[in-house]
Design an enzyme around this catalytic site. Structure first.
Site, PDB file in Angstrom:
ATOM      1  CG  ASP A 149       5.080   3.887  -2.150  1.00  0.00           C
ATOM      2  OD1 ASP A 149       4.508   4.797  -2.786  1.00  0.00           O
ATOM      3  OD2 ASP A 149       4.802   2.677  -2.293  1.00  0.00           O
TER       4      ASP A 149
ATOM      5  N   GLY B  76       0.875  -1.173   0.000  1.00  0.00           N
ATOM      6  CA  GLY B  76       0.000   0.000   0.000  1.00  0.00           C
ATOM      7  C   GLY B  76       0.908   1.217   0.000  1.00  0.00           C
TER       8      GLY B  76
HETATM    9  O1  RIB Z   1       3.611   1.854  -4.591  1.00  0.00           O
HETATM   10  C1  RIB Z   1       3.558   0.462  -4.462  1.00  0.00           C
HETATM   11  C2  RIB Z   1       2.255   0.032  -3.837  1.00  0.00           C
HETATM   12  O2  RIB Z   1       1.198   0.348  -4.707  1.00  0.00           O
HETATM   13  C3  RIB Z   1       2.165  -1.446  -3.587  1.00  0.00           C
HETATM   14  O3  RIB Z   1       2.712  -1.822  -2.348  1.00  0.00           O
HETATM   15  C4  RIB Z   1       0.676  -1.739  -3.760  1.00  0.00           C
HETATM   16  O4  RIB Z   1       0.048  -2.104  -2.579  1.00  0.00           O
HETATM   17  C5  RIB Z   1       0.081  -0.484  -4.392  1.00  0.00           C
HETATM   18  O5  RIB Z   1      -0.733   0.246  -3.548  1.00  0.00           O
END
Ligand code: RIB
Length: 306
Positions: free
Chosen positions: A255, A39
């Site tokens: 992320d 996520g």
């Molecule tokens: O940015 C990567 C994430 O995007 C993954 O971990 C997946 O869950 C999606 O939300």
């Protein structure tokens, strides 16, 4: 140290390594299945905690086994989960991910409970935050809720970082007026600006438009070409930090990059140094498989200091 508040999705990622990404209608046999927490929001929160930040997660999981695993895992990494709700009526977020031998991925996800984040929970979480704290959100939660949270965070004097991922149509004027820092990748920046950004020079020239929209600093990421930073004082390219010839899996690198900027800015207000640090963190993330499993610790980043 100031706190970082992350609003976003928490998913269980089912990752299949394939010899190639499937075309429409094609079935491709994979060799390995990895199940691990992900996520975008979850990854950002865990990345921040692994980098030594004091991080609060703002999200929901379902009242199911996956939700419990996501919570346990996140707490194990040191993220504060006081503002993660457990919803009886929703399932936990799930993502299905294909990764090819070059480490490139395709992702489909269902946010489940995380999409049901409400204004009351956002208000409650951010009431404990203030001047110097950092708010970070992507666009996994409904845009209206991201907007509400960004406005509340800005009102509280927090530094607001918006990562416009996954790419989608958004009410720019409304949302962007609260963004101190906007961090689109090349594709997202091209879509937002309605132009093609294909090079560092394109990003440096076209990215100036973000400032006209009220954004304090635009950080456009360009994969292996690094990133550019544009604000009133800085207009500069920061090369990527290639830490290995082998890219195993790019999942979560964006992320990690965002979390690194948030954690750095929570300690010291210097966007150039924050981006240099974030480039290194992203470079370390892509050399391992998976999202949260692959995120580096502060010590691992320090060891890589030239
Ligand atoms: O940015 C990567 C994430 O995007 C993954 O971990 C997946 O869950 C999606 O939300």
């Amino acid at each position: 140290m100031s706190d970082v508040y992350v609003l976003g999705g928490m998913n269980m990622d089912y990752v299949l390594s394939l010899p190639k990404l499937p075309d429409k209608g094609e079935t491709v046999k994979g060799s390995e299945l990895l199940i691990n927490p992900g996520g975008k929001g979850g990854n950002q929160a865990v990345a921040g905690a692994k980098l030594g930040g004091s991080v609060y997660m703002m999200s929901n999981v379902g009242d199911d086994a996956i939700g419990q695993q996501l919570l346990n895992s996140m707490e194990g990494y040191g993220v504060k989960t006081d503002y993660v709700g457990v919803l009886e009526t929703e399932h936990s977020g799930t993502a299905l991910i294909f990764v090819d031998p070059e480490g490139e991925n395709m992702i489909g996800f269902s946010p489940g409970a995380a999409a049901k984040i409400d204004e009351g929970s956002i208000e409650k979480a951010l009431s404990s935050a203030g001047e110097g704290d950092v708010f970070l959100s992507g666009l996994e939660p409904p845009v209206s809720k991201v907007n509400y949270a960004a406005r509340t965070a800005a009102k509280n004097g927090m530094e607001v970082i918006l990562n416009p991922a996954p790419a989608q149509d958004i009410p720019k004027d409304e949302l962007f007026q609260f963004a101190d820092v906007l961090t689109p990748n090349q594709t997202e920046a091209s879509a937002l600006l309605d132009t093609k950004i294909e090079s560092v020079d394109d990003a440096l020239s076209e990215g100036k438009t973000f400032l006209d929209w009220g954004i304090g600093t635009a950080v456009i990421t360009l994969g292996s070409d690094g990133s550019v930073v544009i604000n009133d004082r800085v207009h500069k390219h920061f090369p990527a930090q290639k830490l290995s010839d082998e890219v195993v899996d790019t999942t979560g690198a964006g992320d990690a990059f965002n979390a690194a900027i948030a954690v750095y800015l929570a300690r010291q207000s210097n966007i150039s140094k924050a981006v240099t640090f974030a480039n290194k963190v992203a470079g370390l993330t892509v050399i391992k498989q998976g999202a949260q499993k692959a995120l580096p610790t502060y010590e691992e980043v320090q060891e890589k200091r030239e």
